[in-house]
Design an enzyme around this catalytic site. Structure first.
Site, PDB file in Angstrom:
ATOM      1  N   ASP A 109     111.707  60.668  23.657  1.00 52.10           N
ATOM      2  CA  ASP A 109     110.935  59.550  24.199  1.00 52.10           C
ATOM      3  C   ASP A 109     109.546  59.685  23.577  1.00 52.10           C
ATOM      4  O   ASP A 109     108.720  60.463  24.047  1.00 52.10           O
ATOM      5  CB  ASP A 109     110.871  59.632  25.726  1.00 52.10           C
ATOM      6  CG  ASP A 109     110.112  58.468  26.328  1.00 52.10           C
ATOM      7  OD1 ASP A 109     110.264  57.344  25.839  1.00 52.10           O
ATOM      8  OD2 ASP A 109     109.356  58.695  27.299  1.00 52.10           O
ATOM      9  N   GLU A 119     113.805  56.529  21.127  1.00 55.00           N
ATOM     10  CA  GLU A 119     113.570  55.210  21.703  1.00 55.00           C
ATOM     11  C   GLU A 119     112.969  54.297  20.645  1.00 55.00           C
ATOM     12  O   GLU A 119     111.991  54.651  19.987  1.00 55.00           O
ATOM     13  CB  GLU A 119     112.623  55.306  22.903  1.00 55.00           C
ATOM     14  CG  GLU A 119     112.391  53.958  23.570  1.00 55.00           C
ATOM     15  CD  GLU A 119     111.542  54.076  24.808  1.00 55.00           C
ATOM     16  OE1 GLU A 119     112.089  54.402  25.871  1.00 55.00           O
ATOM     17  OE2 GLU A 119     110.321  53.863  24.697  1.00 55.00           O
ATOM     18  N   ASP A 161     108.727  61.056  31.236  1.00 51.44           N
ATOM     19  CA  ASP A 161     109.041  61.092  29.796  1.00 51.44           C
ATOM     20  C   ASP A 161     110.210  62.030  29.521  1.00 51.44           C
ATOM     21  O   ASP A 161     111.027  61.773  28.640  1.00 51.44           O
ATOM     22  CB  ASP A 161     107.817  61.547  28.993  1.00 51.44           C
ATOM     23  CG  ASP A 161     106.585  60.735  29.324  1.00 51.44           C
ATOM     24  OD1 ASP A 161     106.446  59.638  28.783  1.00 51.44           O
ATOM     25  OD2 ASP A 161     105.796  61.208  30.158  1.00 51.44           O
TER      26      ASP A 161
END
EC number: 3.1.21.10
Length: 188
Positions: free
Chosen positions: A7, A68, A141
């Site tokens: 992330d 991501e 996160d």
């Protein structure tokens, strides 16, 4: 399949490793956050993110890295930092020959919770449940990184089958080379 989920972020870059196959219970092998100081120079922050990701790659030896996909945000400064951290993660994987998969936030949320509009608390709760953890990973996160890895494990088999089908469908036939025909119907 062992997947490192990333992330991306400059201040907090979530990382998580999940192992398993679609349709079977998954196992979390590690989760954490690579942190950098907002006061540090940009180049040094990117080096710190690189070193952190490299350490995770060394320790866990994933077969794939799921990152991501950066999406447009209102704050250009935030999206730039996210994009830079994302590029570092992709570079680290590519340098080692590890395949990289990009997943949008809504794809990840839909895969893990059933809704592409789920909030962070819902994602954290489902990651906790799916990986049989005692509590949601913190900060968010870290949970998001695990969700990315889960999403990829579940989606990769179907994506691979689709890519193979498209490749077979679009493959050019292997006919013998023939001479072109002229406008008078004769070969050239």
């Amino acid at each position: 399949m062992r997947v490192l989920g990333v992330d991306p972020g400059l201040t907090r870059c979530g990382v998580g490793v999940v192992e398993g196959v679609a349709g079977r219970p998954l196992t979390m092998l590690g989760v954490g956050v690579v942190r950098t100081s907002a006061d540090a120079e940009l180049g040094q922050r990117l080096v710190a993110v690189e070193q952190g990701i490299e350490a995770w790659l060394d320790e866990h030896r994933p077969e794939c890295v799921a990152v991501e996909r950066v999406f447009s945000q209102h704050n250009v400064r935030t999206v730039m930092g996210t994009a830079q951290a994302s590029a570092v993660a992709m570079l680290c994987a590519a340098r080692r020959g590890i395949p990289v998969a990009l997943h949008t936030p809504s794809e990840v949320k839909a895969a893990v919770t059933g809704s592409g509009r789920a909030d962070k608390a819902q994602v954290g709760a489902m990651v906790t449940r799916l990986l049989r953890l005692d509590a949601p990973p913190r900060p968010a996160d870290a949970a998001d990184a695990l969700a990315l890895a889960i999403c990829h494990i579940w989606r990769a088999p179907a994506q691979n089958r689709l890519q193979q089908a498209v490749a077979r469908h679009t493959a050019k036939p292997t006919h013998p080379v023939t001479a072109p025909i002229t406008s008078k119907g004769r070969t050239a």
